[in-house]
Design an enzyme around this catalytic site. Structure first.
Site, PDB file in Angstrom:
ATOM      1  N   GLY A 100       0.818  -1.202   0.000  1.00 44.41           N
ATOM      2  CA  GLY A 100       0.000   0.000   0.000  1.00 44.41           C
ATOM      3  C   GLY A 100       0.857   1.259   0.000  1.00 44.41           C
ATOM      4  O   GLY A 100       2.087   1.215   0.138  1.00 44.41           O
ATOM      5  N   GLU A 141       3.493   0.341  -4.675  1.00 45.00           N
ATOM      6  CA  GLU A 141       3.177   1.645  -5.267  1.00 45.00           C
ATOM      7  C   GLU A 141       4.394   2.576  -5.244  1.00 45.00           C
ATOM      8  O   GLU A 141       4.552   3.337  -4.305  1.00 45.00           O
ATOM      9  CB  GLU A 141       2.003   2.276  -4.529  1.00 45.00           C
ATOM     10  CG  GLU A 141       0.741   1.410  -4.535  1.00 45.00           C
ATOM     11  CD  GLU A 141      -0.459   2.097  -3.894  1.00 45.00           C
ATOM     12  OE1 GLU A 141      -0.479   3.349  -3.852  1.00 45.00           O
ATOM     13  OE2 GLU A 141      -1.366   1.391  -3.440  1.00 45.00           O
ATOM     14  N   TRP A 344     -12.139   0.381  -3.260  1.00 45.06           N
ATOM     15  CA  TRP A 344     -11.361   0.894  -2.136  1.00 45.06           C
ATOM     16  C   TRP A 344     -12.199   2.000  -1.511  1.00 45.06           C
ATOM     17  O   TRP A 344     -12.510   2.971  -2.189  1.00 45.06           O
ATOM     18  CB  TRP A 344     -10.011   1.453  -2.580  1.00 45.06           C
ATOM     19  CG  TRP A 344      -9.311   2.040  -1.387  1.00 45.06           C
ATOM     20  CD1 TRP A 344      -9.385   3.334  -0.952  1.00 45.06           C
ATOM     21  CD2 TRP A 344      -8.479   1.350  -0.458  1.00 45.06           C
ATOM     22  NE1 TRP A 344      -8.642   3.498   0.201  1.00 45.06           N
ATOM     23  CE2 TRP A 344      -8.082   2.289   0.522  1.00 45.06           C
ATOM     24  CE3 TRP A 344      -8.041   0.026  -0.351  1.00 45.06           C
ATOM     25  CZ2 TRP A 344      -7.250   1.942   1.588  1.00 45.06           C
ATOM     26  CZ3 TRP A 344      -7.216  -0.304   0.703  1.00 45.06           C
ATOM     27  CH2 TRP A 344      -6.829   0.652   1.663  1.00 45.06           C
TER      28      TRP A 344
END
Length: 389
Positions: A100, A141, A344
């Site tokens: 994340g 990410e 999300w």
């Protein structure tokens, strides 16, 4: 307005990310999830020790300690509680999501050497068997260079090999243990994702088709618009076309289209293309409760596509997806033979008739019957954590 029914050629997935911090200020505990509408749940996030590559819990209290009592038993942590629901809803596949945005540097450093990759894979597999997961979701990410890209492929290869070994040992059907990737929507962020190399190891991709605009933008833009508009820089349709055209060897059904269960509030703005002072992410249901309190007005707005509300005496602009946005994106999923839809995050969805997840499912020709019903794994007899029964 009754949405036009869509007829998928195969069973579709509904994928929700559930954050372990949801239990705190938002008080969104696992029992509040719409399990009958979910095929895949991604528990977020596991962290990575940047020095060793080991996968670690990011919140031990939330993950394996906080007590939940449903009147029949007490469960320790979200993961024990979710295992209980897996046993009840056998179509529900639970994956651990590793990484994340907050842990992006730890992910990068945690796979920087082959030794760290082996440690990452070994500890991830231990988590899978100890905490009762059906899969591993990698959320890096983002890879920024060729070294990152190469190491990411090595990690995926190693994990797939170990998952196959468990499937053979437990006599599970091939591919039943999942390896998934969260991938960005924009070409510049996709640059160092070697999808053509990764694909042989990956079950499917959660495409983050949102955050096209935000605090980094120069002006107010829609954050998850379905199609390109005047002054807009990107769209969901652009992402889908880019992925399909540039990766012809990848089956379209391996792409899961992402939808935000939140909107963006641009402060001190006057409308699209205007300047703003700052941006706040706000849950979809909070937006409805804050800005659309009138039931009829709310119902009317939900039948439009992505909404731009000018509020607070013309000082704020609120941009968010609606029920109709989801129905329009459902058509993109079906027309392009994609694999389903992802949100999300779970705690932000609306309730009842204002649920974005429900809007997608019931836009399909046969509703929940069009969803993937493959069976999860509930046999974790070697787990000490799940031996509470």
């Amino acid at each position: 307005m009754v949405p036009q029914h869509l007829r998928p050629e195969f069973k579709l997935k509904t994928c929700l990310y559930y954050s372990n911090w949801s239990i705190y200020s938002k008080k969104f505990t696992p029992d509040k999830l719409p399990f009958h509408l979910i095929t895949n749940l991604f528990y977020s996030f596991m962290d990575i020790d940047p020095h060793t590559g080991a996968v670690i819990l990011s919140d031990k209290w939330a993950d394996i300690e906080v007590p939940f009592n449903n009147g029949q038993a007490t469960y320790k942590g979200c993961l024990q509680y979710l295992h209980h629901f897996k046993s009840k809803y056998r179509h529900l596949k639970l994956s651990m999501s590793i990484g994340g945005w907050s842990f992006r540097d730890n992910f990068k450093n945690g796979i920087s050497t082959d030794e760290k990759i082996n440690n990452f894979a070994n500890t991830a597999i231990k988590f899978l068997t100890e905490y009762g997961f059906d899969g591993i979701d990698l959320d890096f990410e983002y890879p920024e260079n060729e070294h990152d890209a190469t190491q990411y492929v090595k990690l995926a290869q190693r994990l797939r090999s170990m998952l196959k070994q468990i499937e053979n040992e437990k006599h599970l059907s091939p591919g039943s243990l999942l390896l998934t990737l969260a991938i960005p929507a924009m070409p510049e962020s996709l640059r160092f994702f070697k999808l053509h190399h990764l694909d042989q190891y990956v079950s499917f991709y959660n495409v983050m088709t949102y955050d096209f605009a935000g605090s980094w933008s120069n002006k107010v833009q829609l954050p998850a618009n379905t199609t390109r508009y005047s002054g807009g820089e990107w769209s969901v349709n652009d992402t889908v076309s880019y992925l399909l055209e540039n990766n012809p060897s990848i089956s379209p059904k391996k792409y899961i289209l992402g939808v935000p269960a939140y909107g963006k509030v641009f402060r001190n703005a006057k409308g699209l293309q205007s300047s703003f002072s700052n941006v706040e992410d706000m849950d979809f249901k909070t937006i409805l409760n804050t800005y659309l309190q009138d039931p009829q007005a709310c119902q009317n707005k939900m039948q439009q596509d992505s909404i731009v509300l000018v509020t607070n005496s013309g000082k704020d602009v609120v941009c968010f997806d609606t029920l109709q946005s989801v129905r329009n994106k459902a058509r993109i999923v079906v027309d392009n033979r994609l694999g389903g839809m992802m949100w999300w995050e779970a705690c932000g969805d609306g309730i009842g008739e204002h649920s974005l997840v429900k809007a997608f499912v019931f836009s399909l020709a046969n509703g929940p019957a069009d969803l993937d019903g493959s069976i999860n794994n509930v046999d974790y007899r070697d787990s000490k954590y799940l031996s509470f029964k």
